[in-house]
Design an enzyme around this catalytic site. Sequence first.
Site, PDB file in Angstrom:
ATOM      1  N   LYS A 175       0.864  -1.177   0.000  1.00 17.55           N
ATOM      2  CA  LYS A 175       0.000   0.000   0.000  1.00 17.55           C
ATOM      3  C   LYS A 175       0.907   1.236   0.000  1.00 17.55           C
ATOM      4  CE  LYS A 175      -1.776   3.056   1.921  1.00 17.55           C
ATOM      5  NZ  LYS A 175      -1.703   4.474   1.469  1.00 17.55           N
ATOM      6  N   GLY A 184       6.560   5.094   8.420  1.00 17.76           N
ATOM      7  CA  GLY A 184       5.742   6.299   8.423  1.00 17.76           C
ATOM      8  C   GLY A 184       5.820   6.978   9.766  1.00 17.76           C
ATOM      9  N   SER A 185       4.784   7.674  10.132  1.00 18.73           N
ATOM     10  CA  SER A 185       4.813   8.437  11.380  1.00 18.73           C
ATOM     11  C   SER A 185       4.633   7.555  12.598  1.00 18.73           C
ATOM     12  CB  SER A 185       3.680   9.474  11.350  1.00 18.73           C
ATOM     13  OG  SER A 185       2.430   8.801  11.329  1.00 18.73           O
ATOM     14  N   THR A 186       5.157   8.039  13.701  1.00 14.08           N
ATOM     15  CA  THR A 186       4.994   7.311  14.969  1.00 14.08           C
ATOM     16  C   THR A 186       3.517   7.198  15.324  1.00 14.08           C
ATOM     17  OG1 THR A 186       7.165   8.018  15.730  1.00 14.08           O
ATOM     18  CG2 THR A 186       5.563   7.406  17.424  1.00 14.08           C
ATOM     19  N   VAL A 200       0.899   7.004  13.354  1.00 15.54           N
ATOM     20  CA  VAL A 200       0.231   5.937  12.588  1.00 15.54           C
ATOM     21  C   VAL A 200       0.821   4.581  12.949  1.00 15.54           C
ATOM     22  CG1 VAL A 200      -0.246   5.036  10.292  1.00 15.54           C
ATOM     23  CG2 VAL A 200      -0.446   7.478  10.725  1.00 15.54           C
ATOM     24  N   GLY A 201       2.092   4.564  13.282  1.00 13.45           N
ATOM     25  CA  GLY A 201       2.698   3.299  13.717  1.00 13.45           C
ATOM     26  C   GLY A 201       1.946   2.686  14.883  1.00 13.45           C
ATOM     27  N   GLU A 260       9.194   1.410  11.156  1.00 11.28           N
ATOM     28  CA  GLU A 260      10.277   2.369  10.944  1.00 11.28           C
ATOM     29  C   GLU A 260       9.622   3.743  10.956  1.00 11.28           C
ATOM     30  OE1 GLU A 260      11.904   4.315   7.862  1.00 11.28           O
ATOM     31  OE2 GLU A 260      12.577   5.045   9.814  1.00 11.28           O
ATOM     32  N   CYS A 267      13.535  10.770   7.537  1.00 10.46           N
ATOM     33  CA  CYS A 267      13.354  10.506   8.969  1.00 10.46           C
ATOM     34  C   CYS A 267      14.638  10.572   9.756  1.00 10.46           C
ATOM     35  CB  CYS A 267      12.699   9.162   9.150  1.00 10.46           C
ATOM     36  SG  CYS A 267      10.965   9.389   8.937  1.00 10.46           S
ATOM     37  N   GLU A 289       9.259  16.375  15.121  1.00  8.01           N
ATOM     38  CA  GLU A 289       9.764  16.136  13.765  1.00  8.01           C
ATOM     39  C   GLU A 289       9.054  17.079  12.803  1.00  8.01           C
ATOM     40  OE1 GLU A 289       8.687  12.479  11.698  1.00  8.01           O
ATOM     41  OE2 GLU A 289      10.804  12.200  11.260  1.00  8.01           O
TER      42      GLU A 289
HETATM   43  N1  LIG Z   1      10.127   6.966   8.881  1.00  7.57           N
HETATM   44  C1  LIG Z   1       9.964   7.456   7.660  1.00  7.57           C
HETATM   45  O1  LIG Z   1      10.691   7.106   6.714  1.00  7.57           O
HETATM   46  C2  LIG Z   1       8.852   8.422   7.387  1.00  7.57           C
HETATM   47  C3  LIG Z   1       8.209   9.079   8.402  1.00  7.57           C
HETATM   48  N2  LIG Z   1       7.212   9.947   8.123  1.00  7.57           N
HETATM   49  C4  LIG Z   1       6.570  10.677   9.199  1.00  7.57           C
HETATM   50  O2  LIG Z   1       5.141  10.704   8.989  1.00  7.57           O
HETATM   51  C5  LIG Z   1       4.719  12.060   8.950  1.00  7.57           C
HETATM   52  C6  LIG Z   1       3.554  12.260   8.027  1.00  7.57           C
HETATM   53  O3  LIG Z   1       3.840  11.615   6.783  1.00  7.57           O
HETATM   54  P1  LIG Z   1       2.761  10.680   6.257  1.00  7.57           P
HETATM   55  O4  LIG Z   1       3.000  10.118   4.922  1.00  7.57           O
HETATM   56  O5  LIG Z   1       1.433  11.379   6.488  1.00  7.57           O
HETATM   57  O6  LIG Z   1       2.971   9.464   7.248  1.00  7.57           O
HETATM   58  P2  LIG Z   1       1.813   8.557   7.698  1.00  7.57           P
HETATM   59  O7  LIG Z   1       2.336   7.792   8.824  1.00  7.57           O
HETATM   60  O8  LIG Z   1       0.558   9.318   7.867  1.00  7.57           O
HETATM   61  O9  LIG Z   1       1.594   7.565   6.422  1.00  7.57           O
HETATM   62  C7  LIG Z   1       2.543   6.590   6.135  1.00  7.57           C
HETATM   63  C8  LIG Z   1       1.798   5.449   5.448  1.00  7.57           C
HETATM   64  O10 LIG Z   1       0.816   4.916   6.332  1.00  7.57           O
HETATM   65  C9  LIG Z   1      -0.467   4.956   5.717  1.00  7.57           C
HETATM   66  N3  LIG Z   1      -1.480   5.104   6.749  1.00  7.57           N
HETATM   67  C10 LIG Z   1      -2.045   6.236   7.216  1.00  7.57           C
HETATM   68  N4  LIG Z   1      -2.959   5.947   8.173  1.00  7.57           N
HETATM   69  C11 LIG Z   1      -2.979   4.596   8.295  1.00  7.57           C
HETATM   70  C12 LIG Z   1      -3.711   3.668   9.117  1.00  7.57           C
HETATM   71  N5  LIG Z   1      -4.614   4.078  10.014  1.00  7.57           N
HETATM   72  N6  LIG Z   1      -3.463   2.333   8.971  1.00  7.57           N
HETATM   73  C13 LIG Z   1      -2.550   1.900   8.075  1.00  7.57           C
HETATM   74  N7  LIG Z   1      -1.829   2.724   7.274  1.00  7.57           N
HETATM   75  C14 LIG Z   1      -2.046   4.050   7.398  1.00  7.57           C
HETATM   76  C15 LIG Z   1      -0.357   6.130   4.779  1.00  7.57           C
HETATM   77  O11 LIG Z   1      -1.331   6.098   3.808  1.00  7.57           O
HETATM   78  P3  LIG Z   1      -1.779   7.511   3.141  1.00  7.57           P
HETATM   79  O12 LIG Z   1      -0.542   8.215   2.666  1.00  7.57           O
HETATM   80  O13 LIG Z   1      -2.684   7.125   2.032  1.00  7.57           O
HETATM   81  O14 LIG Z   1      -2.449   8.272   4.245  1.00  7.57           O
HETATM   82  C16 LIG Z   1       1.042   5.932   4.217  1.00  7.57           C
HETATM   83  O15 LIG Z   1       1.031   4.942   3.219  1.00  7.57           O
HETATM   84  C17 LIG Z   1       5.935  12.803   8.456  1.00  7.57           C
HETATM   85  O16 LIG Z   1       5.824  14.152   8.809  1.00  7.57           O
HETATM   86  C18 LIG Z   1       7.019  12.083   9.259  1.00  7.57           C
HETATM   87  O17 LIG Z   1       6.938  12.493  10.593  1.00  7.57           O
HETATM   88  C19 LIG Z   1       6.728  10.134   6.847  1.00  7.57           C
HETATM   89  C20 LIG Z   1       7.363   9.501   5.804  1.00  7.57           C
HETATM   90  C21 LIG Z   1       8.527   8.644   6.002  1.00  7.57           C
HETATM   91  C1  LIG Z   2      20.020   6.939  -0.569  1.00  7.40           C
HETATM   92  C2  LIG Z   2      19.049   7.241   0.548  1.00  7.40           C
HETATM   93  C3  LIG Z   2      18.198   6.043   0.877  1.00  7.40           C
HETATM   94  C4  LIG Z   2      17.213   6.363   1.985  1.00  7.40           C
HETATM   95  C5  LIG Z   2      16.212   5.297   2.229  1.00  7.40           C
HETATM   96  C6  LIG Z   2      15.692   5.185   3.598  1.00  7.40           C
HETATM   97  C7  LIG Z   2      15.535   6.449   4.394  1.00  7.40           C
HETATM   98  C8  LIG Z   2      14.350   6.859   4.895  1.00  7.40           C
HETATM   99  C9  LIG Z   2      14.220   7.943   5.862  1.00  7.40           C
HETATM  100  O1  LIG Z   2      15.045   8.046   6.811  1.00  7.40           O
HETATM  101  O2  LIG Z   2      13.285   8.755   5.710  1.00  7.40           O
END
Ligand SMILES: NC(=O)C1=CN([C@@H]2O[C@H](COP(=O)(O)OP(=O)(O)OC[C@H]3O[C@@H](n4cnc5c(N)ncnc54)[C@H](OP(=O)(O)O)[C@@H]3O)[C@@H](O)[C@H]2O)C=CC1
Ligand SMILES: CCCCCC/C=C/C(=O)O
Length: 500
Positions: A191, A244-246, A248-249, A267, A301, A398
């Site tokens: 997804k 993704g975000s903490t 949503v994690g 992550e 991140c 963040e």
């Molecule tokens: N660790 C990392 O590499 C990353 C961390 N982040 C953090 O997340 C923040 C917001 O970015 P964002 O993309 O909104 O991150 P989110 O955590 O909101 O989304 C990440 C993924 O989770 C999906 N998602 C959202 N809600 C749910 C749920 N209830 N159940 C399952 N999956 C879900 C999202 O879908 P959809 O996009 O369709 O909502 C997306 O595919 C950033 O500001 C940063 O803090 C973001 C990107 C990378």
């Molecule tokens: C060449 C950069 C690869 C980065 C992939 C993973 C990093 C994700 C993050 O910290 O947001």
Amino acid sequence: MVKSNGNLESHFQIPKVKFTKLFINGEFVDSVSGNTFETIDPRNEEVIARIAEGDKADIDLAVKAAREAFDNGPWPRLSPMERRNIMLKFADLIIENAEEIAALDAMDAGKLFAAGKTMDIPSAAQFMRYYAGAADKIHGTTLKMSRDIQGYTLLEPIGVVGHIIPWNFPTQMFVMKVGPALAAGCTMVVKPAEQTPLSALYYAQLAKQAGVPDGVINVVTGFGSTAGAALCSHMDVDKISFTGSTEVGRLVMQAAALSNLKPVSLELGGKSPFIVFDDVDVEKVAPLAMIGILFNKGEVCVAGSRLFIQEGIYDKFVKKLVEITKTWVVGDPFDPNSHQGPQVDKKQFERVLSYIEHGKREGATLLTGGNALDRKGYFVEPTIFTDVEDHMIIAKEEIFGPVLSVMKFKTVEEVIKRANCTQYGLAAGVMTNNLNIANTVSRSIRAGVIWINCYFAFDPDCPYGGYKSSGFERDLGMEGLHKYLQVKSVATPIYNSPWL
Ligand SMILES: NC(=O)C1=CN([C@@H]2O[C@H](COP(=O)(O)OP(=O)(O)OC[C@H]3O[C@@H](n4cnc5c(N)ncnc54)[C@H](OP(=O)(O)O)[C@@H]3O)[C@@H](O)[C@H]2O)C=CC1
Ligand SMILES: CCCCCC/C=C/C(=O)O
């Protein structure tokens, strides 16, 4: 004032989007509901394409295909060498299509086209090759049992995996998750983030071309609260791998627990300290500190978003930072002169600007930047705050944008304590020529990745992931493969053996 490059017309012929439907069981199909959503180009706020919007009904179809492929299909039953060969072909196809994929991520996420072509996509192919090479090296162990029993372990594929990936590195995230799961013999449903569906759908087609059997990789584009949530709650999914975000994690972990107690790997976010001791060469380290926050427009991140500078070189270092930002070009990601493209979407753009306002209100000193560019699209100037205090929001939360919070420190003990004073624990940078300080600090910081005199030193063989609210388990490295395996212990009696 940061220059916005004048040449916003791309000389590159931007490709047409080929794949906009869900990829289920080897075919591109409409969503059950027939609904679609727009994917927007952050350069100009225009609609790139309409994409099939998958929800629970589509997740059910995708999981059914993945379940059938795992329970009865060829993929888990192929020899590891056969899986390896197909994965190597997949990697070759990624390289052959690097330019088109880089263009998709530039349009979808505002990522630099040139960097995509030369770094993002090739590194993704390397990730795939690394796990292709691991496919036939998945070994259990023989056990020295205490009685006349022979024992050994098997590492078995965990089954159907749900991969939920974010928008900041659409390519790397897809391959970092799919590669090891393929090598383990798993099947999967991906997804992608709503903001960046395009390259994931393109990879699905390349996987089919490479010979990955139908049903092994399924891609359901759509929204996290519907498709993502359905995947986490699905009773036929055996593992969730989330980035993704903490915030949503937590939801992912809760849904997994309340459904079939499937294991999850998370992550998550970070607020990583970049620590500079006063024995460094400022001319060399200051550029690294700026890359640590400005790479990928700060949407990383592990971005070094908290810069701690020891007092002895503070003034000289800060002066150098300002000089560097003056040469930093913010502009069209297709323009080879750009160093930074637009933030990924309107929501993130406004979020970054709101944090800048927080910084001003809290009393930090806005040293440079702080504005959106006066043009269409979601462009933000590289921004540096000094006189930041640990209690400030811009030091704790963040921001996920090109915003650097600069703090001064006196002693090693002080900076270790302050660097650890965060809910996160993803990464840290330690810049010093003193080996003892490097060793002490790298072992004292509670984070999953420590870079000494380097930053963003990613490698397929180097595990990557967090402590505390930055999550658990790892992507990359053999640890990134083992999370898609489960250990089975087998024991049999032994008779008439000359030894136990
Ligand atoms: N660790 C990392 O590499 C990353 C961390 N982040 C953090 O997340 C923040 C917001 O970015 P964002 O993309 O909104 O991150 P989110 O955590 O909101 O989304 C990440 C993924 O989770 C999906 N998602 C959202 N809600 C749910 C749920 N209830 N159940 C399952 N999956 C879900 C999202 O879908 P959809 O996009 O369709 O909502 C997306 O595919 C950033 O500001 C940063 O803090 C973001 C990107 C990378
Ligand atoms: C060449 C950069 C690869 C980065 C992939 C993973 C990093 C994700 C993050 O910290 O947001």
